[in-house]
Design an enzyme around this catalytic site. Structure first.
Site, PDB file in Angstrom:
ATOM      1  N   ARG A  61       3.416 -35.312  -4.437  1.00 25.64           N
ATOM      2  CA  ARG A  61       3.695 -35.387  -2.998  1.00 25.64           C
ATOM      3  C   ARG A  61       5.122 -35.813  -2.693  1.00 25.64           C
ATOM      4  O   ARG A  61       5.593 -35.615  -1.570  1.00 25.64           O
ATOM      5  CB  ARG A  61       2.655 -36.279  -2.305  1.00 25.64           C
ATOM      6  CG  ARG A  61       1.309 -35.569  -2.152  1.00 25.64           C
ATOM      7  CD  ARG A  61       0.226 -36.491  -1.663  1.00 25.64           C
ATOM      8  NE  ARG A  61      -0.301 -37.327  -2.709  1.00 25.64           N
ATOM      9  CZ  ARG A  61      -0.698 -38.584  -2.532  1.00 25.64           C
ATOM     10  NH1 ARG A  61      -0.595 -39.145  -1.354  1.00 25.64           N
ATOM     11  NH2 ARG A  61      -1.187 -39.266  -3.545  1.00 25.64           N
ATOM     12  N   GLU A  98      -2.171 -47.556  -8.556  1.00 22.02           N
ATOM     13  CA  GLU A  98      -3.196 -48.304  -7.811  1.00 22.02           C
ATOM     14  C   GLU A  98      -4.576 -47.928  -8.368  1.00 22.02           C
ATOM     15  O   GLU A  98      -5.496 -48.729  -8.338  1.00 22.02           O
ATOM     16  CB  GLU A  98      -3.096 -47.934  -6.319  1.00 22.02           C
ATOM     17  CG  GLU A  98      -3.916 -48.819  -5.401  1.00 22.02           C
ATOM     18  CD  GLU A  98      -3.913 -48.356  -3.953  1.00 22.02           C
ATOM     19  OE1 GLU A  98      -3.354 -47.289  -3.659  1.00 22.02           O
ATOM     20  OE2 GLU A  98      -4.496 -49.074  -3.129  1.00 22.02           O
TER      21      GLU A  98
HETATM   22  O1  PRP Z   1       2.960 -47.370  -5.831  1.00 28.11           O
HETATM   23  P1  PRP Z   1       1.916 -46.793  -6.749  1.00 28.11           P
HETATM   24  O2  PRP Z   1       0.720 -47.691  -6.898  1.00 28.11           O
HETATM   25  O3  PRP Z   1       2.481 -46.430  -8.074  1.00 28.11           O
HETATM   26  O4  PRP Z   1       1.317 -45.491  -6.074  1.00 28.11           O
HETATM   27  C1  PRP Z   1       2.084 -44.521  -5.412  1.00 28.11           C
HETATM   28  C2  PRP Z   1       1.934 -43.183  -6.073  1.00 28.11           C
HETATM   29  O5  PRP Z   1       0.568 -42.751  -6.038  1.00 28.11           O
HETATM   30  C3  PRP Z   1       0.498 -41.447  -5.472  1.00 28.11           C
HETATM   31  O6  PRP Z   1       0.654 -40.462  -6.433  1.00 28.11           O
HETATM   32  P2  PRP Z   1      -0.523 -39.831  -7.302  1.00 28.11           P
HETATM   33  O7  PRP Z   1      -0.400 -40.352  -8.705  1.00 28.11           O
HETATM   34  O8  PRP Z   1      -1.808 -40.034  -6.593  1.00 28.11           O
HETATM   35  O9  PRP Z   1      -0.111 -38.319  -7.423  1.00 28.11           O
HETATM   36  P3  PRP Z   1      -0.002 -37.095  -6.385  1.00 28.11           P
HETATM   37  O10 PRP Z   1       1.257 -37.314  -5.560  1.00 28.11           O
HETATM   38  O11 PRP Z   1       0.151 -35.920  -7.286  1.00 28.11           O
HETATM   39  O12 PRP Z   1      -1.239 -37.048  -5.533  1.00 28.11           O
HETATM   40  C4  PRP Z   1       1.691 -41.409  -4.528  1.00 28.11           C
HETATM   41  O13 PRP Z   1       2.070 -40.081  -4.238  1.00 28.11           O
HETATM   42  C5  PRP Z   1       2.742 -42.157  -5.307  1.00 28.11           C
HETATM   43  O14 PRP Z   1       3.423 -41.311  -6.230  1.00 28.11           O
HETATM   44  N1  ADE Z   2      -3.779 -45.432  -0.587  1.00 27.28           N
HETATM   45  C1  ADE Z   2      -3.043 -44.394  -0.946  1.00 27.28           C
HETATM   46  N2  ADE Z   2      -2.976 -43.277  -0.177  1.00 27.28           N
HETATM   47  C2  ADE Z   2      -2.225 -42.230  -0.555  1.00 27.28           C
HETATM   48  N3  ADE Z   2      -1.532 -42.186  -1.678  1.00 27.28           N
HETATM   49  C3  ADE Z   2      -1.566 -43.258  -2.463  1.00 27.28           C
HETATM   50  N4  ADE Z   2      -0.967 -43.531  -3.626  1.00 27.28           N
HETATM   51  C4  ADE Z   2      -1.337 -44.745  -4.023  1.00 27.28           C
HETATM   52  N5  ADE Z   2      -2.153 -45.314  -3.135  1.00 27.28           N
HETATM   53  C5  ADE Z   2      -2.314 -44.403  -2.145  1.00 27.28           C
END
Ligand code: PRP
Ligand code: ADE
Length: 173
Positions: A61, A98
Site C-alpha cells: 500500500r 502488528e
Molecule cells: O507499523 P507496522 O506495525 O510495521 O505496520 C505498518 C505496515 O503494515 C501494513 O502493511 P502489510 O504488511 O499489512 O502489507 P500490505 O501493505 O501489503 O497490505 C501497512 O501497509 C504498513 O506497511
Molecule cells: N490497523 C491497521 N490498518 C491498516 N493497516 C495496518 N497496518 C498495520 N496495522 C494496520
C-alpha cells in the site's frame, strides 16, 4: 475540513486480518480522484522545499501514494518489496508487524550513496516496518530525510521507533 473529507474515505474493518485488529481500509480513498489529490498535496506539503532524490514506497500500500508523491516532488521512485519479488542482487532486512513478522528487500543498485530519501507508507502502526525501511536504506548508503504516512495509529506509538527522523502523518487515530 480537508482532514474530515479524507477521513470519510477511510473505513474501519474490525477483526481484519486477525481478531482484535481494527483495519484501516484506504480503498475508498484510492477510488476518489478528489480524495487522492488532496491526500497527495497534504503528504507533499511537509517535504516541499527539501531535497528529496528518491521516494521509497513500502509494499504494497506504500506504492500507491508513493508514486504520486514521487511525481509531485519530481523524484525517483523505488520499491521496498516483500521477499523473493525483486530480481538481481538485493539487500534485505527482517522486521516485526502488528500482526506477524516479515522481510523487506531492496535492489542493490536502486539507491546511490548519498541519495536523500523520503520513506512513504500508508500506515504507521508498531513502526517495525518503518524502522526496517530506514535500516535497509542506510545499508544501501542512502540518507533518510524522513517518513510520511497517510495514517498514524497514535495509540500504538510506532513513532517512538523512528523518533530520530522527521515524521509527517496526514491523519492520527
Ligand atoms: O507499523 P507496522 O506495525 O510495521 O505496520 C505498518 C505496515 O503494515 C501494513 O502493511 P502489510 O504488511 O499489512 O502489507 P500490505 O501493505 O501489503 O497490505 C501497512 O501497509 C504498513 O506497511
Ligand atoms: N490497523 C491497521 N490498518 C491498516 N493497516 C495496518 N497496518 C498495520 N496495522 C494496520
Amino acid at each position: 475540513m480537508n482532514n474530515e473529507f479524507i477521513e470519510s474515505h477511510i473505513h474501519d474493518i474490525p477483526d481484519f486480518p486477525k481478531e482484535g485488529i481494527i483495519f484501516k481500509d484506504i480503498s475508498p480513498l484510492l477510488a476518489s480522484a478528489k480524495a487522492r489529490s488532496i491526500t497527495t498535496e497534504l503528504l507533499v506539503r511537509d517535504f516541499r522545499g527539501q531535497t528529496i532524490d528518491v521516494v521509497v514506497g513500502i509494499e504494497s500500500r506504500g506504492f500507491l501514494f508513493g508514486m504520486l508523491l514521487a511525481d509531485a516532488l519530481n523524484a525517483k521512485f523505488v520499491m521496498l518489496r516483500k521477499p523473493g519479488k525483486l530480481p538481481g542482487a538485493i539487500i534485505s532486512q527482517e522486521y516485526e508487524l502488528e500482526y506477524g513478522t516479515d522481510t523487506l528487500e531492496l535492489q542493490e543498485n536502486a539507491i546511490s550513496p548519498g541519495d536523500c530519501v523520503l520513506i512513504h507508507d500508508d500506515v504507521l502502526a508498531t513502526g517495525g516496518t518503518a524502522i526496517a525501511a530506514a535500516q535497509i536504506i542506510q545499508k544501501a548508503g542512502g540518507k533518510v530525510e524522513g517518513f510520511n504516512f497517510v495514517i498514524e495509529l497514535d495509540f500504538i506509538n510506532g513513532r517512538e521507533k523512528i523518533k530520530d527522523y522527521k515524521i509527517a502523518s496526514v491523519l492520527h487515530y
